[in-house]
Design a protein around this motif. Sequence first.
Motif: not given
Length: 390
Positions: A75, A77, A83, A86-88, A195, A197
């Motif tokens: 993730a 930025r 961004w 972005r992976t979860g 957020d 990351g």
Amino acid sequence: MSAPHAVVVGGGIGGLAAALALTRAGCAVSLFEKAPLLDPVGAGLALAPNALRALDALDAGEEVRKRSAPHGIAAIRRRDGRWLVRTGPHETQQRFGDAVCVLRYADLCDVLLQRLPAGTLHTGSAVTAVEAGTTRQLARVSTETGDLSADLVVVADGARSAIRSELFLEHPGAVYAGFACWRAVVPWDQADPLDFGETWGKGGIAGVLPLNGDEVYCYATANVPAGESAPDERAALVDRLIDWHEPLADLFASARPEAVVRSDVWHIDTPLPAYHKGRVAILGDAAHAMTPNLAQGAGQAIEDAVVLAHHAGGSMAYVTTAVQSYSAARVGRTAALVQRSAQLAEAVQNDSPVLAGIRDTAAGLIGKVAPWQLARYTRPVDDWRPPVAS
């Protein structure tokens, strides 16, 4: 017949994991740590799926997962907050069978330490010299409180290991990677949206990762001379991040001044010829210190411990063969990761506005049109499985 005796030098993640792995393999283990107390730095760390599988082999994986917060494999930025990738956690879980787990360094130490037999750990006892031994002669370990013999010695005393330097006199050792890292665990109200990351800037990065409970793990890097320090590291870091996107500077500002830990980054960019000599095995940062960019330092040390115990668990009568097999199994993989991590560090620490812009554009393009490439990049790392007894 008494159990074979293994001496482990260094009480960090690698040393604790090695002590646990060898205990489970039937060794009587003595773990020596020069510090008077095991006092893990106030920081967090991320464990990728490969590290969790290694911990599963030590019967510690489930407890680590319980103490962790899940995170995605990537993730990222820009400094302005836009961004790029972005992976979860769910995507990482689907691809690799586990999300990345983020936890406090102290919690991982505790999980490993509580599984060791009482009397294993000897704090305030520095190892001053090691004689490697041979097939027919036991290794000798000199400590501040006396000498002892060992069937096996595990050197896990960090990137700037003095014992490694004695064993491999011609090796240049660890070198400064050109940047320092600041880390802190800071309070966070879960009612406030945040957020998680990493943010890439010019000449450094900053990151915020989740922890279980009401804290988060924050880190940042910058290109600075080795050995440099500031009277107030928190204030200096907040000043560096003042024009980065919110809430990076505010998060570090909320930390207690003493909670912001600064450390120079060292890595072994010239691979050791082997991770063994005589009856000695070298593991973790002492063998293959790498920059933190792949978040694999702790994971590779735990992998080392599992693989070493796998080869040493057969018979200590063949310990010199066992450490040679361990070395052969680990040198190629870890040397490649040291190089890959250094390449990534070179890209993210670049202080050229032009090159940083090209880097961000390329990352953003991948994140937009081919995010599956990230899994392809990390799969050789994250797909590792512990060796299985034949």
